[in-house]
Design an enzyme around this catalytic site. Structure first.
Site, PDB file in Angstrom:
ATOM      1  N   HIS A   1      18.084 -37.013  -3.929  1.00 47.46           N
ATOM      2  CA  HIS A   1      16.855 -36.779  -4.351  1.00 47.46           C
ATOM      3  C   HIS A   1      16.508 -37.644  -5.358  1.00 47.46           C
ATOM      4  CE1 HIS A   1      13.493 -34.239  -5.474  1.00 47.46           C
ATOM      5  NE2 HIS A   1      13.702 -34.087  -6.689  1.00 47.46           N
TER       6      HIS A   1
ATOM      7  N   CYS B   1      15.230 -29.205  -3.300  1.00 48.34           N
ATOM      8  CA  CYS B   1      15.613 -30.519  -2.754  1.00 48.34           C
ATOM      9  C   CYS B   1      17.002 -31.179  -3.421  1.00 48.34           C
ATOM     10  CB  CYS B   1      14.554 -31.585  -2.860  1.00 48.34           C
ATOM     11  SG  CYS B   1      13.116 -31.169  -1.774  1.00 48.34           S
TER      12      CYS B   1
END
Length: 703
Positions: free
Chosen positions: A134, A78
Site C-alpha cells: 500500500h 488496503c
C-alpha cells in the site's frame, strides 16, 4: 585433438550444462505470477454473479484455476490487508489496522521476511509493477525485496471536473467519469505493458513477478467503451438493501456503517446509479487488462511452469447495510476473490466453498515452490490439498480483524462478529445471505455463538483454524415453514396446518404504522398467544377450544430472526413482505401452513389482503391481489352475511361447496353484494366470478 575441435567440445559441454540447469529449475522451481486487484468485491460472476457484470477474462481463467468462493481478507482495508498478506501475520500481531498504521512503524512487520523477499533470498528474480504494498518501505528495504520495480504507482487519471458535489460526505477521489483520452493515461495499462514485456524476455532463473491493478479502486474513471457495456444507469439492478437494516446492529457496527461516503446523501443526489455503473465499468476495464497479461503468459515459454495467484485485497459496500465504502466486518467488505492455478497440482475449473483466508497465500506459495520457511511463524495454512482435491471437507474458519478487539469469524455457514464491548452480531448466511437478521443473544443459537467465540485471537496468538469442528446446527436446513415471533414481546405466532384454522381478524387491527415481526427456530411446543399490532395495540387472533392464538406444526424452522413488514393500506388491505428472501407470505383455508412461495416473488414488498374464511366470525386467509381482485369479508355488524365487492356489472357469481353443490348463483348489478350464508352449512366453499372469458376462483371457509 585440434584446438578448433577442443573449443567446439568445450562449448557443447557448457551448452549441455546450461540446458541441464534450466531444465532442472523449470522442473523443481516454478515461476510465480502474483496479481493483486484493489477494492474488487464479490460482484464478479464467479462469486455473487452481479446481474449484467462483464468479466470474460476472469470467467475464462476460472476454467483453468481453482476458485475459492469463500475467501476472506485478514483486514477490510488496503494497507492492513496487504501488510498481513505479505508478512503472513495478522493485524493483531503487527498492530497494523488502518491505512495510517505504516508498515515502517511496525517492528514486527519490519522484522519479518516479506513474501517476495523470501523468494529473492532463495534464488528468484523478483519484479514488481503497480500496487503491491500500500505504501513503499525504505529504498534500502525495497531493494532487498525487488530486483526490478518498474511501472507507475498512481490511482489516476482523476476526473477532469467533479461529478459528485464536494458538499457531500465522501472520501478523496470518490468520483467517476467516462474517459475519452488514450488508454495509456491509466497506470493499469502501462503496468500491464511492463509485465507483458517481462514475460516476453528470456529468464535464466525462476521469477516472482507481481502486478498490482489499481482499478476498480476509486476514482471510477475508465475508458468510455467500458461504460458502454452498461448503457443505462437506471436499468442496472441496484444492490439489495433493507430499510432500517441497522436497527438490530450494535452501536459500534453502526459507527462503521457511517464511515466512508454518506449513502443517503449520494442516493438523494441522484448519483447512486451512476456510481455503481462506473464501478462495474472499472471492473470490466481491469478484467480486460488482466486478459492481456494472461494471454502473454499463455503465449510464453513459461506457461506450463508458472503458478498464477490472483486475489483482491478486500471487498466494498455499495449501499448494503447503508454503507458506501469498505472497512466493516460484514460479508461485503471481507469476502474477496482468490484464484490459484498451479500446473501439475491444481484442478482446472474447480471451486472450493470452504472458508479460507488471504493469509493462506504465503504458506501455500512456500509449499508449492518448495521454499524454506521464513523466520516468522505464519498464521495461514497451505492450500495445496485443496488445489489437488476441491471436494475435501475441511472444517476451518477465516478471521477478519478491524481493530485490536474487534474481529469477525467466518465458517462455511456462520458469521460471528465480536465488537469487544460485549456486543456483536451472528448471521446464518445459508438462510440469510444478506445479513439482515442478527441472531446474537438468541437462546437457540447460544451454543453456536459460544463455540465461534472460542476462535477469536488472544493477543498475538492465533487459534489453529484447521482444527475447527463442525457446529451442532450446521445440519439444519432452511425450510419454507416458520414461526412468527413478535419483536418486542417475544411471543409467538402459531398456525396448525392440520386442523384447517386460518388467522382470524379484527378489522381495526389493520390500521397503524409499519410493524416488524421476527422468525425464530421452533421448539416443538404448541402454546397459544395473540399477535399484537404494534401501532394500534389490537390483535390478529384465532379461536380454538376457547383459546386465542395461532398454531404451527413442528417442521417449521427457517432461522432465528427475520423482519417482516405489516403496513396498513386500508381496512381490508396490508403489506406483508418477507424481507430476508423477498418472497411472499400466504395461507390457504384448506389447512395449508403459512409458507413462503418461491414462485410468487415480485419484490421486497407485495400487497396482500385478508379474505374471509367464515361467515359468523372473522376467520381469514391471505390471498394474492395479483391473482384475485375481488374482496370478500364477513359483515362486521350482522353475522351470517358474507360481503363481496369489486364485482363488475354483468359478472356471473357462483358459490359451490367442496363437492360441487351450488349454493348461490347470480349476476349482481351492484359492485358490492351481501350473501346470506345461514343455509350453507360449514366447510370450504369456492366463490367463482366469471367475466367474459376470464374466471377467478376464491376459496373461503365457513365455520
Amino acid at each position: 585433438m585440434t584446438t578448433k575441435f577442443l573449443r567446439i567440445l568445450i562449448y557443447c559441454v557448457c551448452l549441455a550444462l546450461s540446458m541441464h540447469n534450466r531444465i532442472g529449475y523449470t522442473q523443481q522451481k516454478p515461476n510465480v505470477l502474483f496479481i493483486a486487484i484493489d477494492d474488487l468485491n464479490d460482484y464478479v460472476s464467479l462469486l455473487q454473479d452481479y446481474p449484467g457484470i462483464h468479466t470474460p477474462t476472469l470467467d475464462q481463467f476460472a476454467q483453468q484455476a481453482v476458485t475459492f468462493t469463500n475467501a476472506h481478507t485478514a483486514a477490510p482495508l488496503c494497507n492492513p490487508s496487504r501488510a498481513a498478506l505479505l508478512t503472513g501475520l495478522g493485524p493483531n500481531h503487527t498492530d497494523i489496522y488502518v491505512n495510517g498504521d505504516k508498515v515502517v512503524n511496525s517492528p514486527v512487520a519490519l522484522g519479518s521476511t516479506f513474501l517476495p523477499e523470501l523468494f529473492k533470498q532463495q534464488g528468484y528474480q523478483t519484479i514488481s509493477s503497480g500496487k503491491i504494498f500500500h505504501a513503499d518501505l525504505s529504498s534500502t528495504r525495497m531493494g532487498q525485496i525487488w530486483d526490478e520495480e518498474p511501472g507507475t504507482k498512481s490511482y489516476g487519471p482523476q476526473p477532469t471536473s467533479p461529478n459528485i458535489p464536494d458538499s457531500l460526505q465522501r472520501p478523496n477521489w470518490f468520483d467517476y467519469q467516462e474517459w475519452t483520452g488514450p488508454d495509456s493515461d491509466f497506470p493499469d495499462v502501462t503496468n500491464a505493458d511492463t509485465i507483458i514485456s517481462r514475460l516476453q524476455q528470456t529468464h535464466t532463473q525462476p521469477f516472482f513477478m507481481a502486478l498490482g491493478f489499481y482499478r476498480p479502486h476509486n476514482p471510477w474513471t475508465a475508458p468510455k467503451r467500458y461504460f458502454d457495456l452498461y448503457p443505462a444507469a437506471d436499468s442496472i439492478e441496484m444492490p439489495p438493501r433493507l430499510p432500517n437494516d441497522l436497527e438490530d446492529v450494535p452501536s459500534r457496527g453502526i459507527q462503521f456503517a457511517g464511515g466512508g461516503a454518506d449513502f443517503d446523501q449520494i442516493q438523494a443526489s441522484g448519483h447512486y446509479e451512476e456510481v455503481v455503473r462506473a464501478y462495474l465499468a472499472s471492473i470490466s476495464f481491469m478484467d480486460d487488462q488482466l486478459g492481456r497479461v494472461l494471454d502473454a503468459l499463455n503465449n510464453s515459454p513459461y506457461a506450463g511452469n508458472t503458478i498464477v495467484v490472483l486475489f483482491s485485497d478486500h471487498g466494498f459496500h455499495w449501499g448494503e447495510k447503508s454503507h458506501f465504502a469498505k472497512s466493516t466486518l460484514w460479508e461485503r467488505a471481507t469476502r474477496t476473490l482468490l484464484m490459484i492455478k498451479a500446473p501439475q497440482v491444481s484442478q482446472s475449473g474447480a471451486k472450493y466453498s470452504g472458508p479460507v483466508s488471504l493469509l493462506d497465500i504465503y504458506p501455500t506459495l512456500v509449499d508449492l515452490c518448495s521454499l524454506q520457511a521464513p523466520p516468522q511463524a505464519l498464521y495461514g495454512h497451505s492450500l495445496r490439498y485443496v488445489l489437488k482435491d476441491s471436494t475435501v471437507e475441511a472444517q476451518r474458519y477465516a478471521l477478519t480483524t478491524i481493530r485490536a478487539d474487534m474481529h469477525a469469524v467466518r465458517s462455511d455457514r456462520w458469521r460471528y462478529i465480536d465488537y469487544g464491548d460485549g456486543t456483536g452480531e451472528l448471521y446464518d448466511l445459508r438462510c440469510d445471505p444478506h445479513e439482515w437478521n442478527n441472531l446474537w443473544g438468541q437462546p437457540f443459537y447460544a451454543d453456536v455463538q459460544q463455540k465461534l467465540s472460542t476462535w477469536l485471537p488472544q493477543g498475538a496468538n492465533m487459534p489453529d483454524y484447521a482444527q475447527a469442528q463442525k457446529l451442532p446446527t450446521d445440519s439444519i436446513t432452511c425450510t419454507e415453514y416458520f414461526h412468527l415471533f413478535h419483536k418486542s414481546s417475544g411471543q409467538k405466532l402459531h398456525n396448525d396446518p392440520n386442523n384447517g384454522h386460518t388467522p382470524d381478524l379484527e378489522a381495526p387491527s389493520l390500521m397503524g404504522p409499519e410493524v416488524h415481526w421476527k422468525l425464530i427456530s421452533i421448539p416443538e411446543d404448541s402454546g397459544y398467544f395473540r399477535l399484537e399490532h404494534q401501532g394500534s395495540n389490537q390483535w390478529f387472533h384465532c379461536q380454538e377450544n376457547g383459546v386465542t392464538g395461532f398454531r404451527l406444526g413442528p417442521k417449521s424452522w427457517t432461522g432465528e430472526r427475520t423482519k417482516w413488514s405489516l403496513i396498513a393500506v386500508d381496512s381490508l388491505h396490508f403489506r406483508l413482505a418477507h424481507k430476508a428472501s423477498g418472497r411472499w407470505l400466504y395461507a390457504e383455508p384448506d389447512g395449508s401452513a403459512l409458507q413462503l412461495a418461491s414462485t410468487t416473488h415480485t419484490g421486497d414488498q407485495t400487497q396482500w389482503r385478508f379474505a374471509p374464511a367464515s361467515s359468523g366470525g372473522s376467520s381469514t386467509s391471505l390471498v394474492n391481489p395479483q391473482d384475485y381482485t375481488i374482496h370478500i369479508w364477513p359483515n362486521p355488524v350482522t353475522d351470517g352475511l358474507l360481503m363481496v365487492s369489486g364485482i363488475h356489472p354483468g359478472d356471473d357469481l357462483m358459490v359451490c361447496d367442496i363437492l360441487g353443490h351450488k349454493v348461490y348463483q347470480g349476476q349482481p348489478h351492484q359492485p358490492e353484494l351481501a350473501l346470506d350464508t345461514s343455509s350453507w352449512g360449514k366447510g370450504i366453499f369456492l366463490v367463482r366470478i366469471s367475466s367474459g372469458d376470464q374466471t377467478r376462483t376464491i376459496k373461503v371457509m365457513i365455520q
